[in-house]
Design a protein around this motif. Structure first.
Motif, mmCIF file in Angstrom:
data_model
loop_
_atom_site.group_PDB
_atom_site.id
_atom_site.type_symbol
_atom_site.label_atom_id
_atom_site.label_comp_id
_atom_site.label_asym_id
_atom_site.label_seq_id
_atom_site.Cartn_x
_atom_site.Cartn_y
_atom_site.Cartn_z
ATOM 1 N N LEU A 26 23.277 -16.466 40.529
ATOM 2 C CA LEU A 26 23.398 -15.710 41.823
ATOM 3 C C LEU A 26 24.070 -14.491 41.863
ATOM 4 C CD1 LEU A 26 24.029 -18.714 44.220
ATOM 5 C CD2 LEU A 26 21.995 -17.326 44.422
ATOM 6 N N ASN A 27 24.707 -14.260 40.739
ATOM 7 C CA ASN A 27 25.497 -12.707 40.411
ATOM 8 C C ASN A 27 26.763 -12.840 41.310
ATOM 9 O OD1 ASN A 27 24.512 -11.510 38.215
ATOM 10 N ND2 ASN A 27 22.810 -10.512 39.245
ATOM 11 N N LEU A 28 27.360 -14.115 41.207
ATOM 12 C CA LEU A 28 28.680 -13.827 42.079
ATOM 13 C C LEU A 28 29.815 -13.648 41.272
ATOM 14 C CD1 LEU A 28 27.747 -17.115 44.325
ATOM 15 C CD2 LEU A 28 27.385 -14.825 44.769
ATOM 16 N N PRO A 29 30.571 -12.635 41.798
ATOM 17 C CA PRO A 29 31.543 -12.101 40.834
ATOM 18 C C PRO A 29 33.012 -13.057 40.812
ATOM 19 C CG PRO A 29 31.563 -10.883 42.992
ATOM 20 C CD PRO A 29 30.554 -12.017 42.933
ATOM 21 N N THR A 30 33.777 -12.758 40.043
ATOM 22 C CA THR A 30 35.113 -13.374 40.016
ATOM 23 C C THR A 30 36.093 -12.468 40.379
ATOM 24 O OG1 THR A 30 35.257 -12.420 37.783
ATOM 25 C CG2 THR A 30 34.695 -14.737 37.769
ATOM 26 N N PRO A 72 13.558 -13.927 36.074
ATOM 27 C CA PRO A 72 14.176 -14.596 37.405
ATOM 28 C C PRO A 72 14.972 -14.024 38.128
ATOM 29 C CG PRO A 72 14.875 -15.517 34.964
ATOM 30 C CD PRO A 72 14.193 -14.213 34.921
ATOM 31 N N ARG A 73 15.624 -12.638 37.867
ATOM 32 C CA ARG A 73 16.401 -12.016 38.813
ATOM 33 C C ARG A 73 15.557 -11.071 39.836
ATOM 34 N NH1 ARG A 73 21.516 -9.749 35.355
ATOM 35 N NH2 ARG A 73 22.397 -11.948 35.285
ATOM 36 N N ARG A 149 22.121 -7.787 45.044
ATOM 37 C CA ARG A 149 23.026 -8.288 44.046
ATOM 38 C C ARG A 149 22.606 -9.440 43.249
ATOM 39 N NH1 ARG A 149 25.479 -12.523 47.002
ATOM 40 N NH2 ARG A 149 24.143 -13.812 45.854
ATOM 41 N N LYS A 150 21.536 -9.970 43.679
ATOM 42 C CA LYS A 150 20.802 -11.049 42.945
ATOM 43 C C LYS A 150 20.091 -10.451 41.728
ATOM 44 C CE LYS A 150 20.224 -14.399 46.560
ATOM 45 N NZ LYS A 150 19.466 -15.271 47.305
ATOM 46 N N GLY A 151 19.564 -8.950 41.931
ATOM 47 C CA GLY A 151 19.042 -8.260 40.953
ATOM 48 C C GLY A 151 19.827 -7.949 39.902
ATOM 49 N N SER A 152 20.887 -7.301 40.297
ATOM 50 C CA SER A 152 22.043 -6.656 39.360
ATOM 51 C C SER A 152 23.092 -6.701 40.321
ATOM 52 C CB SER A 152 21.662 -5.329 38.483
ATOM 53 O OG SER A 152 22.769 -4.670 38.458
ATOM 54 N N GLY A 153 24.257 -7.268 39.663
ATOM 55 C CA GLY A 153 25.750 -7.228 40.440
ATOM 56 C C GLY A 153 25.902 -5.920 41.126
ATOM 57 N N SER A 154 26.130 -4.856 40.382
ATOM 58 C CA SER A 154 26.551 -3.633 40.890
ATOM 59 C C SER A 154 25.492 -2.857 41.665
ATOM 60 C CB SER A 154 26.888 -2.671 39.456
ATOM 61 O OG SER A 154 25.649 -2.632 38.719
#
Ligand code: PMV
Length: 381
Positions: A26-30, A72-73, A149-154
């Motif tokens: 899910l491209n979830l950040p820390t 997938p993204r 965000r699911k494609g690329s976080g930034s």
């Protein structure tokens, strides 16, 4: 019958870095992050999204070449957008069933993709906004940012202009991990950026595997996400709201340095800065020292290119210092006459071009289309 929409989207460069995923799919950040959106006059992706009952497959052409949509993204993004359209169609019978048709997507950058500039952020932001426009979705920018965000976080931060925060969120499904505007372009339009494109032969560690390695192995990283970023996030937002350049700049440089420090602290270590990058850091240090205040801020992403932020009020001091060493490379545009005549020249190697740009707006709908009447790219090879 072909339905189509075209949108341009910007590049963003983080001043408080995103580095580390708590959920890779899910491209979830820390940690939360903050960025500045750059002007689309110099760096942007233009994407035309089209759909028709006559199209046989989903297809993407990027800079004239066929590219796979089968990652997938990208699939996660297309799925979400089609779901949202489908919900509208199920409530209103009169709407054409666009969610059931295949898509032809054509995308072009106005800058070299190979230069290692954040092209995936502009690319996914343009893709998501073009399809949202095609489907006439009533979705807010923050909600669209969750899809990007699911494609690329930034990429989620490229859905807004000006100064943007990506709030990390805490939910497991990512529904609260979204981009929000900190301040629009109009708040601080005099902010400028000089990008020094640094020549580099080696292939950098891809951001996803680099982040995974850092999360797994770096002790400094734990300290960063727990103790440093939360405080810096508030301080940086405040510096932006108060247009306090020295504070904004010092935090930006310290955060870039700490991001590269956690890369070095990963095991095995990751290096993105090269000798040219380090020379540029020293050059900016000297510039600020000589000016007796902070008038320029460097920042580096997952590669050796430098982005230097400054306020227009200090443009001549900042650009003269850069011109002295890098005046021989392409990209100075009109600035050449102004900075070329003054002062000595001491040519340094390692930089291939400069891009002089400024802060910019978020995605824009445009009438410029990249597809022809047959639903194929106008400029395909
Ligand atoms: O979203 P990605 O995979 O492009 O990762 C971006 C990571 C950095 O550019 C290094 C930092 C950032 O916040 O943009």
């Amino acid at each position: 019958m072909i339905y189509q929409a075209s949108v341009t989207a910007p590049v963003n460069i983080a001043t408080l870095k995103y580095w580390g995923k708590r959920d890779k799919d899910l491209n979830l950040p820390t940690n939360s992050s903050i960025s500045v959106t750059l002007s689309q006059n110099d760096l942007r992706t233009l994407t035309t999204a089209s759909t028709s009952p006559d199209f046989a497959t989903d297809q993407l052409w990027l800079n004239g070449k066929i590219e796979s949509l089968d990652t997938p993204r990208t699939q996660a993004c297309l799925y979400d957008l089609r779901q949202l359209r489908q919900q509208m169609e199920s409530k209103d019978d009169t709407l054409p069933k666009l969610s059931q048709y295949k898509l032809h997507i054509v995308s072009e950058n106005n800058f070299p993709t190979a230069a290692g500039l954040a092209s995936s952020a502009a690319g996914f932001a343009a893709l998501i906004s073009a399809i949202a426009q095609l489907y006439n979705l009533p979705t807010s920018w923050s909600d669209l940012s969750k899809i990007a965000r699911k494609g690329s976080g930034s990429a989620c931060r490229s859905l807004f202009g000006g100064f943007v925060a990506w709030e990390m969120g805490t939910l497991a499904n990512g529904e609260d991990s979204q981009a929000v505007e900190v301040a629009p372009l109009s708040h601080w339009p005099s902010l400028k950026a000089a990008i020094l494109v640094v020549s580099d032969d080696k292939k950098d560690t891809p951001s996803t595997s680099g982040m995974q390695l850092t999360v797994r192995t770096s002790e400094l990283f734990k300290y960063r996400v727990e103790n440093v970023v939360p405080r810096r996030f508030d301080q940086m937002k405040q510096a932006i709201l108060e247009k306090d350049f020295p504070q904004f700049a010092n935090l930006t440089m310290q955060d870039s340095n700490q991001f590269h420090a956690v890369c070095l602290d990963s095991w095995p270590p990751i290096f993105y800065l090269n000798d040219t990058s380090k020379r540029i850091i020293k050059l900016v240090e000297k510039l600020n020292h000589d000016a007796q205040k902070t008038i320029a801020a460097y920042t580096f992403d997952a590669g050796p290119n430098a982005v230097i932020y400054y306020d227009e009020a200090n443009e001549s001091q900042v650009l003269s210092a850069l011109y002295k060493h890098y005046g021989h490379v392409d990209g100075w545009k009109g600035a050449k006459e102004e900075y070329g005549s003054s002062g000595e020249v001491d040519k340094w190697s390692g930089v291939s071009r400069v891009i002089l740009t400024s802060i910019g707006v978020g995605p824009q709908v445009t009438s410029e289309s990249l597809i022809n009447e047959a639903g194929l790219p106008k400029n395909a090879e």
